[in-house]
Design a protein around this motif. Structure first.
Motif, mmCIF file in Angstrom:
data_model
loop_
_atom_site.group_PDB
_atom_site.id
_atom_site.type_symbol
_atom_site.label_atom_id
_atom_site.label_comp_id
_atom_site.label_asym_id
_atom_site.label_seq_id
_atom_site.Cartn_x
_atom_site.Cartn_y
_atom_site.Cartn_z
ATOM 1 N N ALA A 180 0.819 -1.215 0.000
ATOM 2 C CA ALA A 180 0.000 0.000 0.000
ATOM 3 C C ALA A 180 0.851 1.264 0.000
ATOM 4 C CB ALA A 180 -0.935 0.000 1.209
ATOM 5 N N GLY A 181 2.172 1.102 0.034
ATOM 6 C CA GLY A 181 3.053 2.257 0.023
ATOM 7 C C GLY A 181 3.210 2.907 1.372
ATOM 8 N N LEU A 182 2.860 2.190 2.458
ATOM 9 C CA LEU A 182 2.945 2.756 3.804
ATOM 10 C C LEU A 182 4.154 2.246 4.575
ATOM 11 C CD1 LEU A 182 -0.825 2.474 4.795
ATOM 12 C CD2 LEU A 182 0.395 4.460 3.862
ATOM 13 N N ALA A 183 4.982 1.424 3.967
ATOM 14 C CA ALA A 183 6.169 0.886 4.634
ATOM 15 C C ALA A 183 7.271 0.735 3.617
ATOM 16 C CB ALA A 183 5.859 -0.470 5.290
ATOM 17 N N THR A 184 8.492 0.599 4.094
ATOM 18 C CA THR A 184 9.651 0.446 3.225
ATOM 19 C C THR A 184 10.098 -1.014 3.203
ATOM 20 O OG1 THR A 184 11.229 0.840 5.020
ATOM 21 C CG2 THR A 184 10.388 2.771 3.832
ATOM 22 N N GLY A 185 10.975 -1.299 2.268
ATOM 23 C CA GLY A 185 11.517 -2.657 2.202
ATOM 24 C C GLY A 185 12.304 -3.020 3.440
ATOM 25 N N SER A 186 12.974 -2.049 4.069
ATOM 26 C CA SER A 186 13.717 -2.324 5.299
ATOM 27 C C SER A 186 12.783 -2.767 6.415
ATOM 28 C CB SER A 186 14.493 -1.076 5.731
ATOM 29 O OG SER A 186 15.423 -0.698 4.733
ATOM 30 N N ASP A 187 11.601 -2.157 6.460
ATOM 31 C CA ASP A 187 10.643 -2.560 7.494
ATOM 32 C C ASP A 187 10.216 -4.018 7.297
ATOM 33 O OD1 ASP A 187 10.725 0.001 8.530
ATOM 34 O OD2 ASP A 187 9.066 0.702 7.274
ATOM 35 N N VAL A 188 9.978 -4.400 6.048
ATOM 36 C CA VAL A 188 9.582 -5.781 5.768
ATOM 37 C C VAL A 188 10.706 -6.742 6.120
ATOM 38 C CG1 VAL A 188 8.884 -7.388 3.966
ATOM 39 C CG2 VAL A 188 7.960 -5.056 3.982
ATOM 40 N N ALA A 189 11.941 -6.394 5.741
ATOM 41 C CA ALA A 189 13.085 -7.260 6.033
ATOM 42 C C ALA A 189 13.281 -7.420 7.536
ATOM 43 C CB ALA A 189 14.346 -6.684 5.389
ATOM 44 N N GLU A 190 13.061 -6.348 8.265
ATOM 45 C CA GLU A 190 13.231 -6.420 9.720
ATOM 46 C C GLU A 190 12.187 -7.341 10.352
ATOM 47 O OE1 GLU A 190 13.404 -3.450 13.616
ATOM 48 O OE2 GLU A 190 13.207 -2.628 11.594
ATOM 49 N N THR A 191 10.932 -7.212 9.925
ATOM 50 C CA THR A 191 9.900 -8.091 10.494
ATOM 51 C C THR A 191 10.133 -9.543 10.087
ATOM 52 O OG1 THR A 191 8.486 -7.609 8.567
ATOM 53 C CG2 THR A 191 8.165 -6.276 10.550
ATOM 54 N N GLN A 192 10.661 -9.737 8.883
ATOM 55 C CA GLN A 192 10.966 -11.103 8.450
ATOM 56 C C GLN A 192 12.081 -11.703 9.310
ATOM 57 O OE1 GLN A 192 13.211 -12.111 4.687
ATOM 58 N NE2 GLN A 192 11.123 -12.633 4.026
ATOM 59 N N SER A 193 13.097 -10.921 9.625
ATOM 60 C CA SER A 193 14.174 -11.397 10.493
ATOM 61 C C SER A 193 13.653 -11.734 11.880
ATOM 62 C CB SER A 193 15.275 -10.338 10.588
ATOM 63 O OG SER A 193 15.843 -10.081 9.316
ATOM 64 N N ARG A 194 12.704 -10.960 12.370
ATOM 65 C CA ARG A 194 12.127 -11.232 13.682
ATOM 66 C C ARG A 194 11.366 -12.565 13.689
ATOM 67 N NH1 ARG A 194 9.622 -5.223 15.068
ATOM 68 N NH2 ARG A 194 11.645 -4.170 15.416
#
Length: 470
Positions: free
Chosen positions: A400-414
């Motif tokens: 939706a354009g409300l987050a960046t790729g870094s945010d996704v990568a961080e949640t994936q690492s978690r």
């Protein structure tokens, strides 16, 4: 014998107990990828192969032979002796005319004797037999300790393989997810929707994960080698925890019940108590040297030509006697040996106290670890679900354009970090639960069955029927 060799005697002993399946078919099934080795089967193989456990069995047999050796001192002793001598010489004597006459003397003097000695009163031998019996019971308890120690070593090796396998699966899944994510970032960058920073970070994370893959492969190989060292078998697929597994209730719920159970049936404490009995018998055995010894002695002797005056004569004698041996003075050695045995008895008494305190501490420690591990397991299960939900939300936010790729990568690492912690928590709980049962002195077969009930065959992998118990 190399631990990795399936041609080892222990491996074949394990395979032979799986009769009536033909041996060749079993060897093929062990190497087949569709075979899953349960913990009970690994336990059977380890008992037949592990050098420490085999040495403990020989130590037990050696100690148990001390009982018939000690009993022999109270049983009749029969001995047979035989000898013969050849005499060559001359005899000089005057005849009726008072003339000196010399004749040759060449004769044999055979002699045989059969002797029976039957102890009637021997306080020292009686005490030695009682001490040997106590030492045999102590050796039996020590053998149980070695068996439980093997269960502990085998369980740690077994679950370490499971943990390494799960770690490899997680890092491979993480690498796959990051590869897909990198491709998405590159596509977004090509469309002008992404940034070079996101793409570079995704590439860097992928490179780090590739290094972790290599490390995971090494850890898995080391874990398999350790398990193979204990069982002597190549490591096939192993039974693992079901995804929906819930810890079963413990045999006893309260710490007080576990402490009472450990004091009552711990083989380590039983071995110390039997060592105390043996020490007391040692005191009695040394003090018994003050007592007289009474034996019944019977003998039968047959001899020929005992002397020149009895040539060509045979003598047969039979005797029955009571032999009394009364110690009067031994230089103080008996008193010193008694004092030494008393000191050993006092030492063993203190060792019992130390052992009891150690058992209470260990039971309390593993009980708390089990209780805490169960709570931590449940908490981390919720943490994994929360992390997965957060990742899903962040992925939708990126779309939706409300987050960046870094945010996704961080949640994936978690997510993957939470899954690794959950896998570690499950292993720690199983080991703590198993060690609690070991410290409580539960039979090895019951400890093995408890862990085996928690493990199920992997999907698409079969588990053969359990080996018949010898």
């Amino acid at each position: 014998m190399q631990p990795s060799s399936i041609a080892g005697r222990g491996a074949f002993a394990y395979l032979a107990r799986l009769a009536p399946v033909p041996l060749a078919a079993l060897i093929l099934s062990v190497s087949a990828s569709s075979y899953a080795m349960s913990f009970a089967q690994a336990w059977d193989a380890a008992r037949a192969y592990d050098a420490q456990y085999q040495a403990a069995g020989h130590e037990l047999a050696s100690t148990q032979f001390g009982v018939p050796i000690a009993r022999a001192s109270l049983l009749p002793q029969v001995s047979l002796s035989a000898s013969t001598s050849e005499s060559v010489g001359t005899r000089d004597f005057p005849n009726s005319l008072n003339q000196q006459v010399r004749t040759r003397l060449d004769y044999a003097a055979p002699q045989s004797s059969l002797t029976l000695r039957l102890p009637i009163f021997n306080r020292e031998a009686t005490s030695r037999l009682s001490q040997a019996e106590a030492q045999a019971e102590q050796a039996q308890s020590v053998y149980r300790i070695r068996g439980l120690d093997l269960v502990d070593r085998l369980a740690v090796a077994y679950v370490q393989v499971l943990l390494a396998q799960e770690g490899k699966l997680l890092v491979d899944a993480q690498w796959q997810a990051q590869s897909v994510q990198l491709g998405q970032f590159q596509q977004r960058l090509a469309r002008g929707e992404g940034t070079r920073v996101d793409t570079a970070q995704a590439q860097s994370a992928l490179d780090v994960t590739r290094v972790r893959q290599t490390d995971a492969d090494d850890q898995l190989e080391l874990a398999r080698r350790q398990l193979r060292r204990l069982t002597g078998l190549p490591t096939p697929a192993l039974n693992t925890l079901a995804p929906d597994y819930r810890p079963a209730p413990l045999a006893a719920e309260s710490l007080t019940e576990w402490l009472e159970l450990a004091i009552r049936q711990s083989p380590a404490l039983q071995a110390r108590e039997q060592a105390l009995v043996a020490a007391r018998m040692g005191v009695q055995r040394n003090f018994a040297a003050h007592f007289p010894r009474l034996d019944l002695v019977a003998s039968a002797t047959k001899s020929q030509n005992e002397s020149t005056s009895s040539l060509n004569q045979t003598t047969s004698l039979r005797s029955l006697a009571l032999q009394l041996n009364v110690p009067i003075f031994s230089g103080g050695g008996i008193d010193a040996s008694v004092k030494q045995a008393v000191a050993d008895q006092s030492r063993v008494e203190q060792e019992i106290r130390i052992e009891r305190e150690n058992i209470e501490i260990e039971v309390q420690r593993f009980y708390q670890s089990t209780m805490t591990g169960r709570s931590r397991w449940e908490a981390l299960r919720g943490a994994v679900e929360a992390a997965e939900l957060a990742q899903l939300g962040m992925t939708r936010a990126l779309q939706a354009g409300l987050a960046t790729g870094s945010d996704v990568a961080e949640t994936q690492s978690r997510v993957f970090a939470a899954r690794r912690e959950l896998a570690q928590a499950r292993v720690e709980y199983l080991v703590a639960r198993l060690r609690l049962m070991i410290q409580a002195g539960m039979p090895a077969a019951e400890v093995v069955a408890d862990l085996d009930r928690a493990l199920v065959a992997q999907a698409g992998v079969s588990t053969p029927a359990p080996a018949p118990r010898p």
